[in-house]
Design a protein around this motif. Structure first.
Motif, short mmCIF file in Angstrom:
data_model
loop_
_atom_site.label_atom_id
_atom_site.label_comp_id
_atom_site.label_asym_id
_atom_site.label_seq_id
_atom_site.Cartn_x
_atom_site.Cartn_y
_atom_site.Cartn_z
N ARG A 75 0.86 -1.18 0.00
CA ARG A 75 0.00 0.00 0.00
C ARG A 75 0.90 1.22 0.00
NH1 ARG A 75 -0.58 4.06 3.33
NH2 ARG A 75 -2.54 5.09 3.61
N GLY A 77 0.99 5.38 0.21
CA GLY A 77 0.20 6.54 0.60
C GLY A 77 1.07 7.78 0.67
N THR A 95 2.77 -5.81 9.57
CA THR A 95 3.11 -5.18 8.30
C THR A 95 4.38 -4.34 8.44
OG1 THR A 95 1.60 -3.35 8.82
CG2 THR A 95 0.75 -5.12 7.41
N GLU A 97 6.32 -0.87 7.34
CA GLU A 97 5.97 0.50 6.93
C GLU A 97 7.24 1.26 6.59
OE1 GLU A 97 2.82 3.85 8.35
OE2 GLU A 97 4.14 3.07 9.91
N GLN A 151 3.48 -2.74 3.55
CA GLN A 151 3.45 -4.02 2.84
C GLN A 151 3.30 -5.17 3.83
OE1 GLN A 151 7.17 -4.44 0.80
NE2 GLN A 151 8.31 -3.61 2.50
N PHE A 157 -3.32 -6.41 7.39
CA PHE A 157 -3.29 -4.96 7.25
C PHE A 157 -4.03 -4.23 8.37
CE2 PHE A 157 -0.87 -5.18 3.58
CZ PHE A 157 -0.59 -3.91 3.12
#
Length: 202
Positions: A75, A77, A95, A97, A151, A157
Protein backbone atom coordinates in the motif's frame (compact mmCIF):
# COMPACT_ATOMS: atom_id res chain seq x y z
CA UNK A 1 4.63 -10.23 22.59
CA UNK A 2 6.70 -7.12 23.13
CA UNK A 3 7.60 -4.31 20.78
CA UNK A 4 11.18 -4.00 19.55
CA UNK A 5 13.46 -0.98 19.64
CA UNK A 6 16.41 -1.34 17.28
CA UNK A 7 19.25 1.11 17.82
CA UNK A 8 20.09 3.71 15.21
CA UNK A 9 23.11 1.60 14.22
CA UNK A 10 20.88 -1.45 13.73
CA UNK A 11 18.54 0.63 11.55
CA UNK A 12 21.29 1.88 9.22
CA UNK A 13 20.68 -0.88 6.66
CA UNK A 14 17.05 0.28 6.55
CA UNK A 15 17.84 3.93 5.81
CA UNK A 16 18.39 5.13 2.24
CA UNK A 17 20.06 8.51 1.80
CA UNK A 18 19.26 10.11 -1.53
CA UNK A 19 22.72 11.64 -1.87
CA UNK A 20 24.26 8.15 -1.62
CA UNK A 21 22.06 6.49 -4.25
CA UNK A 22 23.24 5.50 -7.71
CA UNK A 23 20.76 5.41 -10.58
CA UNK A 24 20.05 2.04 -12.18
CA UNK A 25 21.92 3.15 -15.30
CA UNK A 26 25.13 3.46 -13.26
CA UNK A 27 24.73 -0.16 -12.13
CA UNK A 28 24.17 -1.36 -15.67
CA UNK A 29 27.10 0.68 -16.97
CA UNK A 30 29.50 -0.29 -14.16
CA UNK A 31 28.51 -3.94 -13.74
CA UNK A 32 27.17 -4.97 -17.14
CA UNK A 33 29.01 -2.63 -19.49
CA UNK A 34 25.80 -1.20 -20.95
CA UNK A 35 26.28 2.52 -21.74
CA UNK A 36 24.01 4.85 -19.80
CA UNK A 37 23.02 6.66 -23.02
CA UNK A 38 21.44 3.48 -24.39
CA UNK A 39 19.35 3.14 -21.26
CA UNK A 40 17.85 6.62 -21.72
CA UNK A 41 15.63 4.98 -24.34
CA UNK A 42 13.90 3.08 -21.56
CA UNK A 43 14.38 5.29 -18.51
CA UNK A 44 13.98 8.86 -17.33
CA UNK A 45 16.98 10.99 -16.43
CA UNK A 46 17.43 9.04 -13.20
CA UNK A 47 15.64 6.02 -11.83
CA UNK A 48 16.59 4.90 -8.32
CA UNK A 49 15.91 1.56 -6.68
CA UNK A 50 15.17 2.50 -3.10
CA UNK A 51 13.82 -0.80 -1.84
CA UNK A 52 13.34 -4.25 -3.33
CA UNK A 53 13.64 -7.87 -2.23
CA UNK A 54 17.14 -9.26 -2.58
CA UNK A 55 15.77 -12.10 -4.70
CA UNK A 56 13.75 -9.97 -7.13
CA UNK A 57 14.62 -11.14 -10.66
CA UNK A 58 14.96 -9.05 -13.79
CA UNK A 59 16.36 -5.65 -14.63
CA UNK A 60 14.12 -3.44 -12.52
CA UNK A 61 15.77 -3.70 -9.12
CA UNK A 62 19.56 -4.00 -9.12
CA UNK A 63 21.34 -3.20 -5.86
CA UNK A 64 18.47 -1.72 -3.84
CA UNK A 65 19.48 0.73 -1.11
CA UNK A 66 17.26 -1.19 1.31
CA UNK A 67 16.85 -4.94 0.86
CA UNK A 68 13.21 -5.54 1.78
CA UNK A 69 9.84 -5.52 0.06
CA UNK A 70 9.00 -9.20 -0.25
CA UNK A 71 6.14 -9.24 2.24
CA UNK A 72 3.07 -9.58 -0.03
CA UNK A 73 0.49 -6.84 -0.55
CA UNK A 74 1.76 -3.27 -0.81
CA UNK A 75 0.00 0.00 0.00
CA UNK A 76 1.46 3.35 -1.02
CA UNK A 77 0.20 6.54 0.60
CA UNK A 78 1.13 10.19 0.90
CA UNK A 79 1.12 11.98 4.26
CA UNK A 80 0.87 15.77 4.31
CA UNK A 81 1.61 17.40 7.65
CA UNK A 82 1.69 20.94 8.96
CA UNK A 83 4.77 22.08 10.91
CA UNK A 84 5.29 20.03 14.10
CA UNK A 85 2.45 17.73 13.05
CA UNK A 86 2.35 13.95 12.82
CA UNK A 87 0.62 10.93 14.34
CA UNK A 88 1.19 9.67 17.84
CA UNK A 89 3.50 6.71 18.36
CA UNK A 90 1.88 3.56 16.98
CA UNK A 91 2.95 0.04 16.08
CA UNK A 92 2.31 -2.20 13.07
CA UNK A 93 2.47 -5.74 14.42
CA UNK A 94 2.85 -7.66 11.17
CA UNK A 95 3.11 -5.18 8.30
CA UNK A 96 6.23 -3.30 7.23
CA UNK A 97 5.97 0.50 6.93
CA UNK A 98 8.39 2.63 4.94
CA UNK A 99 8.69 6.42 4.94
CA UNK A 100 10.27 8.61 2.27
CA UNK A 101 10.50 12.37 2.65
CA UNK A 102 9.26 14.08 -0.52
CA UNK A 103 9.44 17.62 0.82
CA UNK A 104 10.41 19.30 4.06
CA UNK A 105 12.32 17.63 6.88
CA UNK A 106 10.93 14.82 9.00
CA UNK A 107 11.77 13.45 12.42
CA UNK A 108 11.18 9.70 12.54
CA UNK A 109 11.01 8.38 16.11
CA UNK A 110 10.75 4.78 17.26
CA UNK A 111 10.67 2.73 20.46
CA UNK A 112 7.85 2.68 23.02
CA UNK A 113 8.97 6.10 24.28
CA UNK A 114 10.22 7.35 20.91
CA UNK A 115 13.72 7.14 22.37
CA UNK A 116 15.44 6.45 19.04
CA UNK A 117 15.23 8.84 16.10
CA UNK A 118 16.60 9.96 12.76
CA UNK A 119 15.90 13.00 10.58
CA UNK A 120 15.04 12.62 6.91
CA UNK A 121 15.72 15.19 4.22
CA UNK A 122 13.91 15.10 0.86
CA UNK A 123 14.23 11.70 -0.83
CA UNK A 124 15.72 10.02 2.26
CA UNK A 125 13.89 6.86 3.26
CA UNK A 126 13.59 4.55 6.26
CA UNK A 127 11.93 1.10 6.41
CA UNK A 128 10.34 0.24 9.75
CA UNK A 129 10.11 -3.46 10.59
CA UNK A 130 7.05 -4.91 12.33
CA UNK A 131 6.64 -4.67 16.12
CA UNK A 132 8.43 -1.31 16.35
CA UNK A 133 6.46 1.66 17.71
CA UNK A 134 7.00 4.59 15.35
CA UNK A 135 6.04 8.21 14.73
CA UNK A 136 6.73 10.77 12.03
CA UNK A 137 6.76 14.53 12.63
CA UNK A 138 7.18 17.36 10.14
CA UNK A 139 10.03 19.49 11.54
CA UNK A 140 9.87 22.00 8.68
CA UNK A 141 8.40 25.49 8.89
CA UNK A 142 5.76 24.70 6.24
CA UNK A 143 3.57 21.81 5.11
CA UNK A 144 5.62 18.78 4.06
CA UNK A 145 4.95 15.55 2.17
CA UNK A 146 5.92 12.02 3.17
CA UNK A 147 5.51 8.92 1.02
CA UNK A 148 4.19 6.04 3.15
CA UNK A 149 4.42 2.46 1.90
CA UNK A 150 2.90 -0.42 3.87
CA UNK A 151 3.45 -4.02 2.84
CA UNK A 152 2.41 -7.37 4.21
CA UNK A 153 -0.15 -10.11 3.80
CA UNK A 154 -3.69 -8.98 3.05
CA UNK A 155 -5.09 -10.39 6.29
CA UNK A 156 -2.49 -8.50 8.35
CA UNK A 157 -3.29 -4.96 7.25
CA UNK A 158 -5.57 -4.28 10.24
CA UNK A 159 -2.67 -4.66 12.64
CA UNK A 160 -2.07 -1.18 14.02
CA UNK A 161 -1.82 -0.68 17.77
CA UNK A 162 -1.66 2.70 19.44
CA UNK A 163 -0.02 3.34 22.76
CA UNK A 164 -2.42 3.15 25.74
CA UNK A 165 -1.57 6.75 26.70
CA UNK A 166 -3.21 7.91 23.45
CA UNK A 167 -6.49 6.39 24.64
CA UNK A 168 -6.59 8.68 27.67
CA UNK A 169 -5.58 11.66 25.56
CA UNK A 170 -8.62 11.09 23.33
CA UNK A 171 -10.91 10.84 26.35
CA UNK A 172 -9.46 14.05 27.83
CA UNK A 173 -9.68 16.05 24.60
CA UNK A 174 -12.76 14.61 22.88
CA UNK A 175 -14.71 12.58 25.44
CA UNK A 176 -15.35 8.90 26.11
CA UNK A 177 -18.12 8.72 23.50
CA UNK A 178 -15.63 9.54 20.73
CA UNK A 179 -13.26 6.87 22.04
CA UNK A 180 -16.14 4.36 22.08
CA UNK A 181 -16.91 5.13 18.44
CA UNK A 182 -13.27 4.68 17.50
CA UNK A 183 -12.92 1.37 19.36
CA UNK A 184 -16.21 0.12 17.90
CA UNK A 185 -14.74 0.82 14.45
CA UNK A 186 -11.57 -1.17 15.03
CA UNK A 187 -9.16 1.38 16.50
CA UNK A 188 -6.84 -0.37 18.92
CA UNK A 189 -5.11 1.23 21.92
CA UNK A 190 -3.00 -1.60 23.24
CA UNK A 191 0.55 -2.86 22.97
CA UNK A 192 -0.76 -6.42 22.85
CA UNK A 193 -1.70 -7.58 19.33
CA UNK A 194 -5.39 -8.37 18.82
CA UNK A 195 -4.54 -11.93 17.82
CA UNK A 196 -2.77 -12.57 21.14
CA UNK A 197 -5.64 -11.08 23.15
CA UNK A 198 -8.10 -13.29 21.26
CA UNK A 199 -5.97 -16.38 21.91
CA UNK A 200 -5.89 -15.73 25.67
CA UNK A 201 -9.67 -15.21 25.78
CA UNK A 202 -10.41 -18.58 24.15
Amino acid sequence: MQTLCPTLDEMQSRIARFDKLKPRSAHWNDNLGIPADVLRIFNPKANYVLMAPASLPGRLSPNPAIVDGDKGVIRVGLAVAAPNDGPELHVHWKTHETFMALSGRWLIRWGDEGQESVELDPYDMIAMPPKVARQFINISDQDAHLLVIIQGQLEDFDDVGRLPAVRQKIIDQYGADVLDKMENNGWDFSLVPKSMRQETQV
